[in-house]
Design a protein around this motif. Structure first.
Motif, PDB file in Angstrom:
ATOM      1  N   VAL A 119       0.865  -1.173   0.000  1.00  0.00           N
ATOM      2  CA  VAL A 119       0.000   0.000   0.000  1.00  0.00           C
ATOM      3  C   VAL A 119       0.901   1.222   0.000  1.00  0.00           C
ATOM      4  CG1 VAL A 119      -1.932   1.165   1.104  1.00  0.00           C
ATOM      5  CG2 VAL A 119      -1.657  -1.300   1.402  1.00  0.00           C
ATOM      6  N   GLU A 120       0.762   2.060  -1.017  1.00  0.00           N
ATOM      7  CA  GLU A 120       1.632   3.232  -1.162  1.00  0.00           C
ATOM      8  C   GLU A 120       1.332   4.263  -0.083  1.00  0.00           C
ATOM      9  OE1 GLU A 120       4.042   3.456  -3.296  1.00  0.00           O
ATOM     10  OE2 GLU A 120       3.569   1.528  -4.236  1.00  0.00           O
ATOM     11  N   PRO A 121       2.297   5.132   0.231  1.00  0.00           N
ATOM     12  CA  PRO A 121       2.042   6.196   1.213  1.00  0.00           C
ATOM     13  C   PRO A 121       0.828   7.015   0.799  1.00  0.00           C
ATOM     14  CG  PRO A 121       4.362   6.119   0.670  1.00  0.00           C
ATOM     15  CD  PRO A 121       3.688   5.144  -0.240  1.00  0.00           C
ATOM     16  N   GLY A 122      -0.087   7.235   1.740  1.00  0.00           N
ATOM     17  CA  GLY A 122      -1.287   8.009   1.452  1.00  0.00           C
ATOM     18  C   GLY A 122      -2.326   7.240   0.670  1.00  0.00           C
ATOM     19  N   GLY A 123      -2.056   5.974   0.386  1.00  0.00           N
ATOM     20  CA  GLY A 123      -2.994   5.169  -0.383  1.00  0.00           C
ATOM     21  C   GLY A 123      -4.153   4.661   0.466  1.00  0.00           C
ATOM     22  N   VAL A 124      -5.192   4.231  -0.222  1.00  0.00           N
ATOM     23  CA  VAL A 124      -6.343   3.671   0.479  1.00  0.00           C
ATOM     24  C   VAL A 124      -6.598   2.284  -0.105  1.00  0.00           C
ATOM     25  CG1 VAL A 124      -8.772   3.931   1.029  1.00  0.00           C
ATOM     26  CG2 VAL A 124      -7.334   5.965   0.792  1.00  0.00           C
ATOM     27  N   ALA A 125      -6.306   1.261   0.696  1.00  0.00           N
ATOM     28  CA  ALA A 125      -6.557  -0.107   0.251  1.00  0.00           C
ATOM     29  C   ALA A 125      -7.784  -0.634   0.971  1.00  0.00           C
ATOM     30  CB  ALA A 125      -5.347  -0.984   0.564  1.00  0.00           C
ATOM     31  N   VAL A 126      -8.719  -1.166   0.216  1.00  0.00           N
ATOM     32  CA  VAL A 126      -9.902  -1.747   0.830  1.00  0.00           C
ATOM     33  C   VAL A 126      -9.873  -3.243   0.585  1.00  0.00           C
ATOM     34  CG1 VAL A 126     -12.402  -1.845   0.815  1.00  0.00           C
ATOM     35  CG2 VAL A 126     -11.262   0.350   0.588  1.00  0.00           C
ATOM     36  N   ILE A 127      -9.959  -4.002   1.692  1.00  0.00           N
ATOM     37  CA  ILE A 127      -9.923  -5.453   1.577  1.00  0.00           C
ATOM     38  C   ILE A 127     -11.346  -5.978   1.717  1.00  0.00           C
ATOM     39  CG2 ILE A 127      -8.903  -7.570   2.492  1.00  0.00           C
ATOM     40  CD1 ILE A 127      -6.726  -5.857   3.753  1.00  0.00           C
ATOM     41  N   PHE A 151      -9.404  -8.396  -3.144  1.00  0.00           N
ATOM     42  CA  PHE A 151     -10.392  -9.426  -2.847  1.00  0.00           C
ATOM     43  C   PHE A 151      -9.680 -10.659  -2.306  1.00  0.00           C
ATOM     44  CE2 PHE A 151     -12.734 -13.253  -4.303  1.00  0.00           C
ATOM     45  CZ  PHE A 151     -13.800 -13.137  -3.430  1.00  0.00           C
ATOM     46  N   MET A 152     -10.038 -11.035  -1.078  1.00  0.00           N
ATOM     47  CA  MET A 152      -9.415 -12.195  -0.428  1.00  0.00           C
ATOM     48  C   MET A 152     -10.416 -13.323  -0.289  1.00  0.00           C
ATOM     49  SD  MET A 152      -7.042 -10.795   2.691  1.00  0.00           S
ATOM     50  CE  MET A 152      -6.595 -12.419   3.253  1.00  0.00           C
ATOM     51  N   ASP A 153      -9.914 -14.555  -0.407  1.00  0.00           N
ATOM     52  CA  ASP A 153     -10.739 -15.720  -0.133  1.00  0.00           C
ATOM     53  C   ASP A 153      -9.839 -16.842   0.355  1.00  0.00           C
ATOM     54  OD1 ASP A 153     -12.945 -17.301   0.083  1.00  0.00           O
ATOM     55  OD2 ASP A 153     -13.049 -17.816  -2.043  1.00  0.00           O
ATOM     56  N   GLN A 154     -10.254 -17.515   1.392  1.00  0.00           N
ATOM     57  CA  GLN A 154      -9.523 -18.667   1.943  1.00  0.00           C
ATOM     58  C   GLN A 154      -8.036 -18.381   2.155  1.00  0.00           C
ATOM     59  OE1 GLN A 154     -10.466 -22.002  -0.536  1.00  0.00           O
ATOM     60  NE2 GLN A 154     -12.654 -21.861  -0.049  1.00  0.00           N
ATOM     61  N   GLY A 155      -7.762 -17.242   2.758  1.00  0.00           N
ATOM     62  CA  GLY A 155      -6.386 -16.947   3.147  1.00  0.00           C
ATOM     63  C   GLY A 155      -5.479 -16.514   2.022  1.00  0.00           C
ATOM     64  N   GLN A 156      -6.054 -16.201   0.864  1.00  0.00           N
ATOM     65  CA  GLN A 156      -5.221 -15.771  -0.249  1.00  0.00           C
ATOM     66  C   GLN A 156      -5.829 -14.540  -0.909  1.00  0.00           C
ATOM     67  OE1 GLN A 156      -5.392 -19.557  -2.235  1.00  0.00           O
ATOM     68  NE2 GLN A 156      -3.176 -19.813  -2.033  1.00  0.00           N
ATOM     69  N   GLY A 205      -6.945  -4.652  -7.628  1.00  0.00           N
ATOM     70  CA  GLY A 205      -6.879  -3.701  -8.726  1.00  0.00           C
ATOM     71  C   GLY A 205      -7.639  -2.444  -8.397  1.00  0.00           C
ATOM     72  N   LYS A 206      -7.735  -1.571  -9.386  1.00  0.00           N
ATOM     73  CA  LYS A 206      -8.484  -0.338  -9.178  1.00  0.00           C
ATOM     74  C   LYS A 206      -9.956  -0.680  -9.042  1.00  0.00           C
ATOM     75  CE  LYS A 206      -5.407   2.743 -11.734  1.00  0.00           C
ATOM     76  NZ  LYS A 206      -4.686   3.074 -10.499  1.00  0.00           N
ATOM     77  N   PRO A 207     -10.685   0.107  -8.227  1.00  0.00           N
ATOM     78  CA  PRO A 207     -12.084  -0.256  -7.978  1.00  0.00           C
ATOM     79  C   PRO A 207     -12.918  -0.353  -9.249  1.00  0.00           C
ATOM     80  CG  PRO A 207     -11.540   1.891  -7.019  1.00  0.00           C
ATOM     81  CD  PRO A 207     -10.266   1.259  -7.421  1.00  0.00           C
ATOM     82  N   GLN A 208     -12.706   0.589 -10.196  1.00  0.00           N
ATOM     83  CA  GLN A 208     -13.563   0.534 -11.385  1.00  0.00           C
ATOM     84  C   GLN A 208     -13.335  -0.760 -12.163  1.00  0.00           C
ATOM     85  OE1 GLN A 208     -11.473   2.959 -10.540  1.00  0.00           O
ATOM     86  NE2 GLN A 208     -10.406   3.888 -12.288  1.00  0.00           N
ATOM     87  N   ASP A 209     -12.062  -1.243 -12.161  1.00  0.00           N
ATOM     88  CA  ASP A 209     -11.790  -2.495 -12.868  1.00  0.00           C
ATOM     89  C   ASP A 209     -12.376  -3.684 -12.137  1.00  0.00           C
ATOM     90  OD1 ASP A 209     -10.395  -0.950 -14.597  1.00  0.00           O
ATOM     91  OD2 ASP A 209      -8.438  -1.334 -13.670  1.00  0.00           O
ATOM     92  N   ILE A 210     -12.058  -3.754 -10.845  1.00  0.00           N
ATOM     93  CA  ILE A 210     -12.392  -4.986 -10.123  1.00  0.00           C
ATOM     94  C   ILE A 210     -13.903  -5.138  -9.925  1.00  0.00           C
ATOM     95  CG2 ILE A 210     -12.269  -4.222  -7.720  1.00  0.00           C
ATOM     96  CD1 ILE A 210     -10.430  -6.672  -7.270  1.00  0.00           C
ATOM     97  N   PHE A 211     -14.604  -4.017  -9.760  1.00  0.00           N
ATOM     98  CA  PHE A 211     -16.047  -4.128  -9.542  1.00  0.00           C
ATOM     99  C   PHE A 211     -16.797  -4.387 -10.845  1.00  0.00           C
ATOM    100  CE2 PHE A 211     -15.377  -1.794  -5.465  1.00  0.00           C
ATOM    101  CZ  PHE A 211     -15.936  -2.755  -4.654  1.00  0.00           C
TER     102      PHE A 211
END
Lengths: 269, 353
Positions: free
Chosen positions: A37-45, A231-236, A241-247
């Motif tokens: 996670v880059e400085p000042g970044g926002v990572a949503v798991i 996006f995590m599942d079963q410990g992995q 990616g960017k929200p627009q891509d992944i969603f």
């Protein structure tokens, strides 16, 4: 000490998670996770329950010790010191010091019920950073003002609504001027109509230059606020990616099937 | 409740929801007399959404409660009457000895023993509780063994053992083990007086019990509290004293006061050491005067007084620690009384106007 909240610095708060593994008894809950996670970044798991999201978050401030791999904040290992070719486990004192740079907000708030809102916020700066009581109080009031609760400074947590309690908890985490803020499902224990008041505060923080790592089930919010969705599942980590891509265009089948279950039809912006 | 039945059976389309009293207040009251909730018949009756604000509230009758109250009152009166009129209680003798100098001296000794062994016992108990909760297997087992031994031997035996320690060990010395260096050495019998034996016995016994009470209190505090404090970088000692202990106090206090009240009377056991506390003192007196029952009554009354004072302390200390645990602190008896006399009406605890 500069208040980075108003002036985005974004030069500190780099989180590097490298091949982290964690076991609970025989169960492997984190199976070699790597994430930056880059400085000042926002990572949503995001991910189904039991996927290891919260555990991963808790390894970042060493509330959970990792069984493999390592985590570094701004190049400094969390919980260990490199000496020669050995990793020495840090004594409790140094770990506590590291934790003052990493704020954490819990799912069920964990406010101290016997202390007022202001006392909750002003406790750690005094004992963990050695600031004066009056300074901590003043800063505490400022932070309560930021989350819109200055007038409830003398209320005890049980006299506040869930949303208000969580906002106090956020102010408490901010009081140490952390480089990084961890949110462990901050709205899961809240009534639906109280969710937004908390999310609004987090949205504000996302603009402030503090690194945020957020575990949440609020997909609309994730889309709004995240630089990176993981996006995590079963410990992995299945996909990130960017929200627009992944969603809108998830590559993996598991990601697609998860989103099809959690995103209500109304959500199609 | 014919009106309600009428309304629900045939809800008119435009009428606001019958469960929302605010929405129907603009409708005038159905009848002139508030005591007779008559609803006019006809179509207007259907709309007569009644505003009950003017009705008088009649509390439910509870005749059996009154029967019970009278029976208990009679019983209490009978007991009081017999206590007052039976000459064999010898209230005169009780009054004569109640504030006698020797009795008061005994009382002071009892209070001294309670205070010292209570305080030391709880301090030692706190340390034992932390040991028991620590990660070190040695500390855990030492603490466990301590509680095991002192809880399984009669206090009387412990007392006599401490007093006769001089028989087992003639001298007590402090020095470096396996060398001849001694910093301090004394005869056991001069070191362990009756008072020392009493304090030692009561303290160690008390510590064993209070360790468990404190441990229980600490366990009752949510693990998330410690986690949140660690996440904020609050050091371990401060976590215990500032975050965990104040919350544990709520669980600790009721049982702790039980223990202290038990200890007040438990001190009477040191009569076996011929230590002149309250109970031993009255024994000495009645052996001389043969007024056994009145003098036992003197001691009993003093124990009652001490317990009552402690109970008052308990109430206020518990109230202090319930800060934040309840939304609003309940009124103290004093505040209740003041409110009662201020309003001249019974204090209503149900919250209804």
């Amino acid at each position: 000490m500069s208040t980075t909240l108003e002036a985005p610095a974004a030069t500190r708060g780099l989180v590097e998670i490298t091949k982290v593994r964690k076991f609970f008894g025989p169960t492997e809950v984190l199976k070699g996770i790597s994430l930056t996670v880059e400085p000042g970044g926002v990572a949503v798991i995001v991910g189904p329950s039991g996927s290891g999201k919260s555990t991963l978050l808790r390894t970042i401030n060493h509330l959970e010790k990792v069984d493999g791999g390592f985590i570094a904040i701004d190049g400094q290992l969390v919980g260990y010191r490199v000496k020669g070719n050995k990793l020495h486990e840090l004594p409790e004192r140094d770990i506590l010091k590291q934790r003052t740079e990493i704020g954490m907000v819990f799912q069920n708030f964990n406010l101290f019920p016997h202390l007022t809102a202001l006392e909750n916020v002003a406790e750690a700066p005094v004992v963990a950073q050695g600031r004066s009581k009056s300074e901590a109080r003043e800063r505490g009031l400022e932070l309560l003002d930021r989350v819109g609760l200055r007038d409830r400074a003398d209320a005890y947590p049980r006299q506040l609504s869930g949303g208000q309690q969580q906002r106090v908890a956020i102010a408490r985490a901010l009081a140490l001027d952390p480089k990084i803020l961890l949110f462990d499902e901050p709205t899961s224990a809240l009534d639906p109509e109280l969710v937004n008041e908390v999310l609004d505060v987090i949205r504000e923080l996302a603009k402030s230059g503090t690194t945020l790592v957020i575990v949440t089930h609020e997909m609309g919010f994730a889309r709004d606020v995240a630089d990176t969705v993981v996006f995590m599942d079963q410990g992995q980590i299945v996909e990130q990616g960017k929200p627009q891509d992944i969603f809108t265009n998830p590559r993996e089948v598991r990601t697609r099937s998860f989103f099809s279950k959690v995103i209500e039809p109304a959500f199609n912006i | 409740m014919s009106s309600a039945a009428t309304r629900t059976s045939q809800p008119p389309a435009e009428t606001p929801s019958p469960i929302d009293p605010q929405a129907v207040t603009d409708t005038p009251p159905a009848a002139d007399s508030p005591s007779a909730p008559a609803v006019p018949a006809g179509p207007a009756g259907l709309r007569a959404a009644v505003d009950y604000a003017d009705y008088r509230l009649v509390p439910a009758r509870r005749p059996w409660r009154w029967v019970g109250t009278v029976l208990v009152a009679l019983g209490v009166a009978a007991v009081v009457w017999s206590l007052a009129t039976n000459p064999r209680w010898e209230w005169g003798v009780v009054a004569q000895w109640f504030t006698a100098k020797s009795v008061v001296n005994g009382l002071v000794e009892t209070l001294k023993l309670t205070a010292i062994s209570g305080a030391l016992g709880f301090i030692l108990g706190f340390i034992l509780a932390l040991m028991r909760l620590s990660a070190s297997p040695l500390l855990v087992s030492v603490s466990w063994t301590f509680s095991w031994i002192f809880r399984s031997t009669p206090l009387l035996v412990q007392m006599l053992l401490w007093y006769n320690l001089g028989y087992l060990y003639e001298k007590i010395s402090l020095g470096l083990p396996f060398t001849d260096i001694r910093f301090f050495e004394a005869q056991t019998t001069t070191l362990i007086s009756q008072f020392a034996a009493a304090v030692l016995g009561l303290t160690l016994n008390q510590a064993a019990y209070s360790a468990e009470i404190i441990r229980g209190g600490i366990l009752s505090v949510d693990q998330g509290q410690v986690e949140a404090a660690s996440a904020l970088g609050i050091p371990a000692w401060r976590r215990s004293t500032r975050i965990v202990l104040p919350q544990a106090m709520r669980a600790i206090l009721p049982t702790a006061f039980n223990e202290i009240i038990g200890l007040v009377k438990g001190t009477s056991i040191v009569y076996v050491l011929a230590y002149s506390e309250l109970f031993y003192t009255v024994q000495v007196i009645y052996n001389r005067t043969q007024q056994v029952l009145p003098l036992l009554l003197v001691a009993t009354l003093w124990y009652v007084v001490i317990t009552s004072v402690l109970s008052v302390f308990q109430y206020y200390i518990e109230r202090h620690y319930s800060k934040g645990a309840v939304r609003t602190l309940p009124l103290t008896p004093l505040q209740k009384a003041r409110k009662f006399f201020a309003t001249h009406a019974p204090v209503n605890t149900t919250g209804r106007k």
